[in-house]
Scaffold this active site. Structure first.
Site, PDB file in Angstrom:
ATOM      1  N   ASP A 133     -12.281 -64.441 -19.274  1.00  0.00           N
ATOM      2  CA  ASP A 133     -11.498 -64.341 -20.469  1.00  0.00           C
ATOM      3  C   ASP A 133     -10.663 -63.253 -20.431  1.00  0.00           C
ATOM      4  O   ASP A 133     -11.539 -62.299 -19.928  1.00  0.00           O
ATOM      5  CB  ASP A 133     -12.407 -64.681 -21.637  1.00  0.00           C
ATOM      6  CG  ASP A 133     -11.568 -64.589 -23.018  1.00  0.00           C
ATOM      7  OD1 ASP A 133     -10.962 -65.805 -22.922  1.00  0.00           O
ATOM      8  OD2 ASP A 133     -11.449 -63.797 -23.603  1.00  0.00           O
ATOM      9  N   GLU A 143      -8.286 -60.738 -22.816  1.00  0.00           N
ATOM     10  CA  GLU A 143      -7.830 -60.218 -24.190  1.00  0.00           C
ATOM     11  C   GLU A 143      -6.256 -59.816 -23.882  1.00  0.00           C
ATOM     12  O   GLU A 143      -6.012 -58.824 -22.583  1.00  0.00           O
ATOM     13  CB  GLU A 143      -8.363 -59.379 -24.959  1.00  0.00           C
ATOM     14  CG  GLU A 143      -9.826 -60.057 -25.411  1.00  0.00           C
ATOM     15  CD  GLU A 143      -9.630 -61.277 -26.247  1.00  0.00           C
ATOM     16  OE1 GLU A 143      -8.508 -61.404 -26.852  1.00  0.00           O
ATOM     17  OE2 GLU A 143     -10.387 -62.252 -26.131  1.00  0.00           O
ATOM     18  N   TYR A 198      -7.433 -73.872  -6.961  1.00  0.00           N
ATOM     19  CA  TYR A 198      -6.438 -74.200  -7.467  1.00  0.00           C
ATOM     20  C   TYR A 198      -6.809 -75.064  -8.747  1.00  0.00           C
ATOM     21  O   TYR A 198      -5.937 -75.220  -9.788  1.00  0.00           O
ATOM     22  CB  TYR A 198      -5.428 -75.048  -6.736  1.00  0.00           C
ATOM     23  CG  TYR A 198      -5.722 -76.283  -6.373  1.00  0.00           C
ATOM     24  CD1 TYR A 198      -5.424 -77.353  -7.130  1.00  0.00           C
ATOM     25  CD2 TYR A 198      -6.259 -76.420  -4.939  1.00  0.00           C
ATOM     26  CE1 TYR A 198      -5.797 -78.540  -6.619  1.00  0.00           C
ATOM     27  CE2 TYR A 198      -6.617 -77.613  -4.711  1.00  0.00           C
ATOM     28  CZ  TYR A 198      -6.328 -78.837  -5.263  1.00  0.00           C
ATOM     29  OH  TYR A 198      -6.739 -80.043  -4.914  1.00  0.00           O
ATOM     30  N   ASP A 203     -16.447 -64.544 -26.017  1.00  0.00           N
ATOM     31  CA  ASP A 203     -15.759 -65.641 -25.739  1.00  0.00           C
ATOM     32  C   ASP A 203     -15.980 -66.530 -24.655  1.00  0.00           C
ATOM     33  O   ASP A 203     -16.068 -67.915 -24.808  1.00  0.00           O
ATOM     34  CB  ASP A 203     -13.999 -65.573 -25.782  1.00  0.00           C
ATOM     35  CG  ASP A 203     -13.619 -64.596 -26.976  1.00  0.00           C
ATOM     36  OD1 ASP A 203     -14.050 -64.760 -28.014  1.00  0.00           O
ATOM     37  OD2 ASP A 203     -12.231 -64.336 -27.014  1.00  0.00           O
TER      38      ASP A 203
END
Length: 181
Positions: A12, A14, A129, A163
């Site tokens: 994650d 930010e 991918y 998160d």
């Protein structure tokens, strides 16, 4: 600890906004799970230094959110730039997953990948991918089984590691209540 090609890399970011041509990464966190979503290890959570000028370009939502969480101050105090954060993250991931084996995992992960491609291309290339995007299941559940949506609530701290943990838990919830494995 050993690199296993079936382990999953969760990430994650930010950012200062949603446009990789204008905005920048201000926090990165990763964790690794096994194929059954058991958390094996949490990587470093890194505030990525950005200039005051770059931070001043944030919109009101980002200023409010990232100031309230303390992230803006951590970004200002950080001595790690994009490259240092990228290398520290790669060093962690290489212990757990061979290059090119794990899809990039998270929530609305295509957005994060756009920023990785621009600012951390070596890290972006470390992933397979393919994508494992929890938000896809949320969208399908919203359309096909909306009654389960209220069963999982996010805290929404907009702190990268929090998160990611929520994304793993959310996928486990959909596995049990939607996919029913």
């Amino acid at each position: 600890m050993s690199a296993n090609e079936n382990n999953l890399i969760w990430i994650d970011l930010e950012m200062t906004g949603l446009d990789p041509e204008r905005d920048r990464i201000i926090e990165i966190a990763t964790l690794v799970t096994d194929a059954n979503l058991n958390i094996l290890a949490e990587g470093p959570t890194i505030a990525v230094h950005q200039s005051d000028e770059q931070l001043a370009l944030m919109d009101d939502w980002n200023v409010r959110t990232h100031t309230a969480s303390g992230l803006v101050e951590r970004v200002k105090a950080s001595t790690m730039g994009d490259r240092e954060a990228e290398l520290a993250t790669l060093e962690f991931l290489k212990q757990w997953v061979p290059a090119g084996k794990s899809p990039i995992c998270g929530n609305s992960i295509g957005q994060d990948r756009r920023f990785l491609f621009k600012y951390m291309p070596e890290l972006e290339a470390y992933f397979h991918y393919r994508y494992l995007d929890v938000s896809t299941l949320k969208e399908l559940a919203r359309r096909w089984k909306p009654e389960i949506l209220d069963g999982f609530t996010k805290q929404g701290t907009h702190q990268a590691m929090d998160d990611i943990r929520e994304s793993v838990a959310e996928l486990a919830y959909y596995r049990e209540h939607f996919i029913k494995l």
